[in-house]
Design a protein around this motif. Structure first.
Motif, PDB file in Angstrom:
ATOM      1  N   TRP A 185      -7.146   4.221   7.061  1.00 25.55           N
ATOM      2  CA  TRP A 185      -7.883   3.337   5.912  1.00 25.55           C
ATOM      3  C   TRP A 185      -9.471   3.847   6.341  1.00 25.55           C
ATOM      4  O   TRP A 185      -9.994   3.892   5.288  1.00 25.55           O
ATOM      5  CB  TRP A 185      -7.668   1.660   6.387  1.00 25.55           C
TER       6      TRP A 185
ATOM      7  N   ALA B 133       2.188   1.652  -3.404  1.00 24.91           N
ATOM      8  CA  ALA B 133       0.894   2.341  -4.326  1.00 24.91           C
ATOM      9  C   ALA B 133       0.736   3.750  -4.087  1.00 24.91           C
ATOM     10  O   ALA B 133       0.526   4.594  -4.918  1.00 24.91           O
ATOM     11  CB  ALA B 133      -0.412   1.570  -4.191  1.00 24.91           C
ATOM     12  N   GLU B 134       0.892   4.187  -2.644  1.00 22.34           N
ATOM     13  CA  GLU B 134       0.798   5.611  -2.514  1.00 22.34           C
ATOM     14  C   GLU B 134       1.698   6.570  -2.957  1.00 22.34           C
ATOM     15  O   GLU B 134       1.685   7.675  -3.590  1.00 22.34           O
ATOM     16  CB  GLU B 134       0.512   5.760  -1.018  1.00 22.34           C
ATOM     17  N   ARG B 135       2.973   5.850  -2.911  1.00 27.82           N
ATOM     18  CA  ARG B 135       4.260   6.657  -3.397  1.00 27.82           C
ATOM     19  C   ARG B 135       4.095   6.852  -4.799  1.00 27.82           C
ATOM     20  O   ARG B 135       4.559   7.968  -5.346  1.00 27.82           O
ATOM     21  CB  ARG B 135       5.369   5.753  -3.133  1.00 27.82           C
TER      22      ARG B 135
ATOM     23  N   LEU C 281       0.814  -1.299  -0.188  1.00 24.88           N
ATOM     24  CA  LEU C 281      -0.073   0.110   0.055  1.00 24.88           C
ATOM     25  C   LEU C 281       0.969   1.407   0.003  1.00 24.88           C
ATOM     26  O   LEU C 281       0.654   2.212  -0.406  1.00 24.88           O
ATOM     27  CB  LEU C 281      -0.933   0.057   1.126  1.00 24.88           C
ATOM     28  N   ALA C 282       2.055   1.234   0.825  1.00 25.80           N
ATOM     29  CA  ALA C 282       2.972   2.344   0.860  1.00 25.80           C
ATOM     30  C   ALA C 282       3.374   2.529  -0.446  1.00 25.80           C
ATOM     31  O   ALA C 282       3.683   3.637  -0.933  1.00 25.80           O
ATOM     32  CB  ALA C 282       4.093   2.265   1.876  1.00 25.80           C
TER      33      ALA C 282
ATOM     34  N   ASN D 173       1.265   7.194  -6.392  1.00 25.86           N
ATOM     35  CA  ASN D 173       0.183   7.988  -6.671  1.00 25.86           C
ATOM     36  C   ASN D 173      -0.690   7.040  -7.518  1.00 25.86           C
ATOM     37  O   ASN D 173      -1.471   7.605  -8.432  1.00 25.86           O
ATOM     38  CB  ASN D 173       0.451   9.306  -7.489  1.00 25.86           C
ATOM     39  N   LYS D 174      -0.801   5.722  -7.243  1.00 28.10           N
ATOM     40  CA  LYS D 174      -1.748   4.937  -7.855  1.00 28.10           C
ATOM     41  C   LYS D 174      -3.233   5.163  -7.554  1.00 28.10           C
ATOM     42  O   LYS D 174      -3.423   5.730  -6.509  1.00 28.10           O
ATOM     43  CB  LYS D 174      -1.362   3.535  -7.697  1.00 28.10           C
ATOM     44  N   ARG D 175      -4.296   4.652  -8.217  1.00 32.75           N
ATOM     45  CA  ARG D 175      -5.708   4.715  -7.916  1.00 32.75           C
ATOM     46  C   ARG D 175      -5.891   3.673  -6.920  1.00 32.75           C
ATOM     47  O   ARG D 175      -5.604   2.605  -7.399  1.00 32.75           O
ATOM     48  CB  ARG D 175      -6.340   4.690  -9.068  1.00 32.75           C
ATOM     49  N   ILE D 176      -6.309   3.959  -5.656  1.00 32.21           N
ATOM     50  CA  ILE D 176      -6.340   2.900  -4.683  1.00 32.21           C
ATOM     51  C   ILE D 176      -7.741   2.652  -4.260  1.00 32.21           C
ATOM     52  O   ILE D 176      -8.626   3.741  -3.838  1.00 32.21           O
ATOM     53  CB  ILE D 176      -5.431   3.422  -3.526  1.00 32.21           C
TER      54      ILE D 176
ATOM     55  N   ARG E 202     -10.076   0.444  -1.683  1.00 33.13           N
ATOM     56  CA  ARG E 202     -10.477  -0.304  -0.322  1.00 33.13           C
ATOM     57  C   ARG E 202     -11.616  -1.073  -0.476  1.00 33.13           C
ATOM     58  O   ARG E 202     -12.579  -0.338  -0.310  1.00 33.13           O
ATOM     59  CB  ARG E 202     -10.199   0.868   0.693  1.00 33.13           C
TER      60      ARG E 202
ATOM     61  N   ARG F 165     -11.119   7.041   4.908  1.00 26.38           N
ATOM     62  CA  ARG F 165     -11.335   7.157   3.467  1.00 26.38           C
ATOM     63  C   ARG F 165     -12.620   6.159   3.100  1.00 26.38           C
ATOM     64  O   ARG F 165     -12.614   5.185   3.865  1.00 26.38           O
ATOM     65  CB  ARG F 165     -10.033   6.931   2.759  1.00 26.38           C
TER      66      ARG F 165
END
Length: 322
Positions: free
Chosen positions: A101, A78-80, A75-76, A82-85, A87, A104
């Motif tokens: 978590w 993906a955030e780095r 997850l970190a 800037n992926k579309r996440i 949940r 959001r």
């Protein structure tokens, strides 16, 4: 084709596998780590998969939130990048998940997978996916249904060619529909299954003969071998998991299994109890908890709690298998 990276704890593999197949069926290109070694060397391979994905799906659960697991690191990353996440909440309570978590938007799939799936597909731009019951009208047999749903397991028992189709997933288990592979499907849209057995298997070895013995019993009493088979965590046992009432250290796993059991039975039985037999393979406290939920669907006088040390205990309807 939209590519999707599935990030999940191995404890939540049942719902991850079902989601993987349904994303593929919807025209998407999901990836999960089932082809990698158990001890993943988290490095260029995983980073490359996340970087190449159009979307990142987090299956949120208390186990996935463990900092020692790979999910937090994925997850970190993906955030780095800037992926579309997206949940998807698959297990546990809000207090068991990181505040970052729960603050959001999360799609709540706890006990309501087939209601959550269309919401997820709408966010991803995938095609609509029917529920298992909606598929019944369009397929001639259970094997044809298995081809559409994927993930089916064929096997033989008591002289019958059977197929086991994963239809009701949860965070820690799966509800399967088991029946003759090529026989015409009953009119299940009206709840007209033949007399059916339900096997709740919450503990024990991964490959045992629980299901085969229940099928053998049905054949021996002249019934068509239709079974609702609810399978739980293999590690669950009398000495490993606390009593169901306890809220910590595994209580949420027990709660998940009770919810899964009720929904799996409701999905296929629809309140019909005539000729149905139920078998438990697992801790008695869990059988008590499941039985209390089944009471809503059954006349009270037909419901008996399991007792004794028999491997399979009939709750109602028929004699013990052993």
């Amino acid at each position: 084709m939209t590519s999707v990276f599935l990030s999940y704890s191995r404890d939540n593999k049942p719902i991850a596998d079902r989601l993987y197949h349904d994303l593929k069926r919807a025209g998407l290109s999901p990836w999960q780590d089932t082809d990698l070694a158990t001890e993943i060397q988290w490095g260029q391979d995983i980073r490359g998969r996340i970087e190449a994905a159009d979307a990142f799906i987090l299956l949120a659960s208390p186990e996935a939130a463990d900092p020692a697991r790979y999910v937090v690191r994925e997850l970190a990353e993906a955030e780095r990048l800037n992926k579309r996440i997206l949940r998807v909440w698959v297990a546990g309570e809000a207090g068991q998940l990181p505040a970052a978590w729960t603050e959001r938007h999360m799609i709540d799939a706890r006990g309501r997978y087939w209601q959550a799936l269309p919401k997820l597909l709408a966010d991803l731009g995938g095609q609509a996916v029917s529920s298992p019951r909606d598929l019944i009208a369009d397929v001639p047999s259970l094997s044809a249904m298995a081809d559409q749903l994927h993930g089916a397991v064929p096997f033989r028992a008591a002289g019958h060619s059977l197929v086991r189709v994963p239809v009701v997933p949860s965070g820690y288990g799966m509800g399967w529909l088991v029946g003759p592979a090529d026989d015409p499907l009953p009119d299940m849209t009206r709840g007209l299954l033949p007399p059916i057995a339900v096997l709740f298997k919450f503990t024990g070895p991964e490959h045992d003969d629980s299901l085969a013995e229940v099928v053998q019993y049905l054949v021996s009493v002249g019934r068509t071998p239709w079974v609702v088979y609810v399978e739980g965590p293999k590690q669950m046992g009398e000495n490993r998991v606390p009593k169901y009432e306890l809220p910590n250290d595994g209580g949420h796993v027990w709660a998940d299994q009770v919810e899964l059991s009720e929904r799996a039975v409701r999905e296929w039985v629809k309140g019909r109890h005539q000729g149905m037999s139920v078998f438990f393979h697992g801790p008695n406290p869990l059988a008590f908890a499941v039985g209390s939920r089944l009471r809503e669907m059954l006349p009270y006088e037909l419901l008996h709690y399991p007792r004794g040390q028999s491997r399979y205990t009939t709750v109602f309807g028929a004699a013990n298998v052993k």
